[in-house]
Design an enzyme around this catalytic site. Sequence first.
Site, PDB file in Angstrom:
ATOM      1  N   HIS A  42       0.832  -1.205   0.000  1.00 10.16           N
ATOM      2  CA  HIS A  42       0.000   0.000   0.000  1.00 10.16           C
ATOM      3  C   HIS A  42       0.867   1.257   0.000  1.00 10.16           C
ATOM      4  O   HIS A  42       0.606   2.212  -0.745  1.00 10.16           O
ATOM      5  CB  HIS A  42      -0.914  -0.013   1.225  1.00 10.16           C
ATOM      6  CG  HIS A  42      -1.773   1.206   1.335  1.00 10.16           C
ATOM      7  ND1 HIS A  42      -1.400   2.312   2.078  1.00 10.16           N
ATOM      8  CD2 HIS A  42      -2.957   1.511   0.770  1.00 10.16           C
ATOM      9  CE1 HIS A  42      -2.327   3.234   1.967  1.00 10.16           C
ATOM     10  NE2 HIS A  42      -3.282   2.780   1.182  1.00 10.16           N
ATOM     11  N   CYS A  45       1.997  23.508 -23.196  1.00 13.49           N
ATOM     12  CA  CYS A  45       1.824  23.151 -21.785  1.00 13.49           C
ATOM     13  C   CYS A  45       1.350  21.720 -21.603  1.00 13.49           C
ATOM     14  O   CYS A  45       1.060  21.303 -20.490  1.00 13.49           O
ATOM     15  CB  CYS A  45       0.834  24.106 -21.110  1.00 13.49           C
ATOM     16  SG  CYS A  45      -0.836  24.044 -21.796  1.00 13.49           S
TER      17      CYS A  45
END
Length: 823
Positions: free
Chosen positions: A439, A759
């Site tokens: 995790h 961008c």
Amino acid sequence: MTATTLAPAPTPSRAAAEPPSVPTTGAPYMPGTLNALPTAAPYILRFQDGSRNDVAIAGGKGANLCELTRAGLPVPPGFVLTVSAYDAFVAAGGLDPLIARRMATLDVDDPAALRATARTIQRLIRRTPLPAPVVAAIREAYQALPGTGALDALVAVRSSGTVEDNAELSFAGMFESVLNVQGEAALLRAVKACWASGFTERLLFYRQKRGGGGDLRIAVVVQAMVNSECAGVVFTVNPATKDAGQIVIEGAWGLGEAVVLGQVTPDRWEVDKATLAITSRSIARKSFLLARDPASGDTASVTLDEPKASAPCLSDADVIAIAGLAKRDEAHYGVPQDAEWAIEAEHIYLVQTRPITTLGTASPTGAGTESASGGILLHGVGAGPGVATGPVRVLASSAETSALQKGDVLVASMTTPDWVPLMRRAAAIVTDAGGMTSHAAIVSRELGIPCIVGTRNATALLADGMVVVVDAGAGTVRSATTREAAASVASPQVAPEPAAPAAQQVRTDIVTATRLYVNLGEPALAAKVAAMPVDGVGLLRAEFMLLDVLGGAHPMTLIEEGRSDEVVARMTAALETFAAAFAPRPVIYRATDFRTNEFRGLRGGERFEPVEANPMLGYRGCFRYTQEPKVFALELAAIARVRARYPNLHLMIPFVRTGSELAACRRLIDAQGLGSDRDLQLWIMAEVPSVVTWLPDYAAMGVTGVSIGSNDLTQLVLGVDRDSEVLAPFYDERDKAVLEVIRQIIHECRRLGITCSICGQAPSTHPEIVEQLVRWGIDSISVNPDAVDRTRRSIAAAEQRIVLRASLVRDARAASSVDKSQP
């Protein structure tokens, strides 16, 4: 444990298990496969009949198992209980209004309310009876599994969420899996446990903090149980270094849950993808294994004695066989995969596969080690690139919320999903146990936080208050130097925006004519990134700020409630954070690019958001502003307020399709008083190929800047849905058609005297594109914070090569002129 270079091993001793035969319609099933089921049954999807395209009905895990079966890879037989069964269950029990009422008012930042809501909804699901048709469908499919033909086959029952195992979000460990299920009654209980797992505290918190999107409907995978002798995971790209030429395998004795959940530090191998040669190995001491208890049928922990605890769980031949399967898996999907494997009775099975989430770009070799003078305290497995410095905070449980401050290095034995709120504050994460799929590893990669797992004794060796440097690329934790410790205290590091790698230290001595901007969206990062050698913000995304500003409500809902002023005030504060940090450098704010599927989940959103087949090409961007001027007016009002103090903030309009849209949008801007602001730069995003034709008209309307959004532009030039996993191999910003459109945009902007930037993700992901952009004459390039250093170097190198070539051409012409003048 040292890495050893090894020669390729001999032919594998264990063969990959033969996949079940996929019969044609009407043909008898081969032994070991499902028996015939009614083809009209809406609740059951056999692995043989599904594909990766069935995520909407089978969830991510189920769809991938279907696809693996169809691809001929070795998958234990099984079936999927589709989301239609869940829908029938919810409808028959009248659960929809009960759940919706509790979700509508849920504040996930209130622990007591979150716990109460989660427990109430889960109790409703477990107590509501299953409809008879669903029970009948489950019984028939279960009885058709291989075995005696009775309802006693041993199966694994796994949740398969429609938001799980996709390329954007992993929802790691948040859905229920029940192993060693035997008998109809136990199977029905396991199914409801999987459905209830969609409403745990951790999932509700994670889902809302990751944007609120996604569908909580859950399918359920029922699969013949593999009583594995050893099991683990395999990555077709090294998740720590992002090396696409390496396959990484982790494994341990017994059931794979011990590895996947980070309960044991696994053995680890690295394999050269091209040759399948084992290039390194690290054998851990595995103190226990998980196995089925024959008496109770439950999963139990079994202590291992030496020498087995320290013995490798795989032979070299096994490693190469698994690596070969992983290569086939990746080749079939066309994208890097994270798969789970298990070995039983000399057969290797693949029991799950998913795209590897948040693959960023590797840190430069040796990043973070050049100024290292502190001593190495411990080693582990780097679960994601990046370097961070901060004071240690050792925590025993996620309940110690107040103990962890922003900028602390979180140290724990292991983490589980209820740790996510703490993990978001951490500068870095270090755990005793776990591997690449634990995790801590998965969530840290999604958050962009440096993480080291499998250290074995971090909680024993590190003490609260120690200032350390966590270098995930090197897999080391070392003591900080005096200067590093002082810098860390003066300017604590904070977690970057979700799914964006942490910004690295960059050089300040490189000067380029092409401006270098940065893409941002999280106010907490403004000051940190503003300190980097960038020329401004080329893309300030509205969406990240808006979720906090709106507080989970749809903007039209807040307008109806008379809270417009509150929204403007909060938006103003968020925008001022960026404008102040970067002043006087420009900050180009891209107005909210609403897409209907993303905002329907906000409170009241179902009343305002149409259901679209393809929201990516639908009701969004510039056109939406013209249809919902009240919402757009809130943004414009906030911009006007900020510009009164910080005139470096400018406006960019996304997804402009035609001149008529932009003309209508321009009138709205003028109506808010911004039209008379002559210093305001008005930019548009170049995402739709029609921009090439419309640019002269846009310039006439007062557009002063164009920013190429390569993500959407690639999608529309190639006709590829960039959200589609199936089409992922065709989505490539480097395609010559995409590059030609970009070249045309740059040249037209230069002709019109408009500044041109880019961008999109292309220059951040593909540095080789940078030189082409510079050569074509682009004015600026805007990249993610982690790409600033390498992009600045790429720009400088490109500019120097251009100057050198021009000089050589001049010299050649001069020499030719001299030669011609000689008698």
